[in-house]
Design a protein around this motif. Structure first.
Motif, PDB file in Angstrom:
ATOM      1  N   GLY A  65      88.300  88.291 -52.160  1.00  0.00           N
ATOM      2  CA  GLY A  65      89.487  87.799 -51.646  1.00  0.00           C
ATOM      3  C   GLY A  65      90.253  88.605 -51.081  1.00  0.00           C
ATOM      4  O   GLY A  65      91.017  88.275 -49.971  1.00  0.00           O
TER       5      GLY A  65
ATOM      6  N   PHE B  77      90.186  88.925 -47.003  1.00  0.00           N
ATOM      7  CA  PHE B  77      90.489  87.858 -46.263  1.00  0.00           C
ATOM      8  C   PHE B  77      92.115  87.846 -46.114  1.00  0.00           C
ATOM      9  O   PHE B  77      92.938  88.149 -46.904  1.00  0.00           O
ATOM     10  CB  PHE B  77      90.103  86.627 -46.966  1.00  0.00           C
TER      11      PHE B  77
ATOM     12  N   GLU C 140      95.552  86.063 -45.834  1.00  0.00           N
ATOM     13  CA  GLU C 140      96.572  85.106 -46.648  1.00  0.00           C
ATOM     14  C   GLU C 140      96.231  83.818 -46.351  1.00  0.00           C
ATOM     15  O   GLU C 140      95.889  82.774 -47.316  1.00  0.00           O
ATOM     16  CB  GLU C 140      97.969  85.656 -46.557  1.00  0.00           C
TER      17      GLU C 140
ATOM     18  N   ASP D  92      92.759  79.258 -48.424  1.00  0.00           N
ATOM     19  CA  ASP D  92      93.830  80.528 -48.600  1.00  0.00           C
ATOM     20  C   ASP D  92      93.100  81.624 -49.275  1.00  0.00           C
ATOM     21  O   ASP D  92      92.094  81.193 -49.906  1.00  0.00           O
ATOM     22  CB  ASP D  92      95.125  80.108 -48.918  1.00  0.00           C
ATOM     23  N   ARG D  93      93.711  82.925 -49.183  1.00  0.00           N
ATOM     24  CA  ARG D  93      92.924  84.164 -50.074  1.00  0.00           C
ATOM     25  C   ARG D  93      93.008  83.867 -51.437  1.00  0.00           C
ATOM     26  O   ARG D  93      91.999  83.709 -52.278  1.00  0.00           O
ATOM     27  CB  ARG D  93      93.866  85.110 -49.866  1.00  0.00           C
TER      28      ARG D  93
END
Length: 146
Positions: free
Chosen positions: A25, A28, A30, A44-45
């Motif tokens: 995660g 990536f 946010e 989202d992250r």
């Protein structure tokens, strides 16, 4: 954050093989988007990390992810990456080992002040001998018109 777009696929594979959803995660942005092979869309992250953490701790816990061909196209502070991957060791719901499969992951990265991060990802299974899907009352089936 990564120093160069070319670092993304090795970092993604390393996080996968470490079974570390949080590390995956962290690659990536946010507000990133990730669409998986069946169309589940994480926006989202934290959602991307949570979903991968769950999968890597359960049905993907014994998988091996091996990158094949990787193509990186950099356009200023944006890069598009296509990566062919082979996944083996997935567990079926009955606990048996599923056959290996090939997928192509598409990533869009953006450079920020701290380095490169993925803002969008799409995962697509490769179905040999198929051109498209054909929908019916029973679902989707691979179809070849050639």
């Amino acid at each position: 954050m990564l120093a160069a777009p070319e670092d993304f696929v090795p970092a993604f594979v390393a996080a996968w093989m470490a079974r570390d959803g949080e590390a995956l995660g962290a690659l990536f942005a946010e507000d990133a988007d990730f669409v998986n092979v069946v169309g589940i869309w994480w926006e989202d992250r934290p959602a991307i990390a949570r979903a991968h953490g769950y999968a890597l701790g359960s049905f993907f816990a014994e998988t091996k992810l091996v990158p094949g061909r990787v193509k990186v196209r950099q356009m200023g502070d944006v890069a598009v990456i296509h990566a062919r991957m082979r996944l083996s060791g997935q567990r079926a719901p009955d606990g048996s080992e599923a056959a290996a499969r090939t997928t192509i992951l598409s990533f869009v990265l953006q450079q920020g002040p701290d380095g490169w991060a993925c803002v969008s990802a799409q995962n697509t299974d490769v179905l040999p001998g198929a051109e498209t899907y054909l929908a019916s009352d029973t679902g989707l089936a691979p179809q070849d018109y050639r």
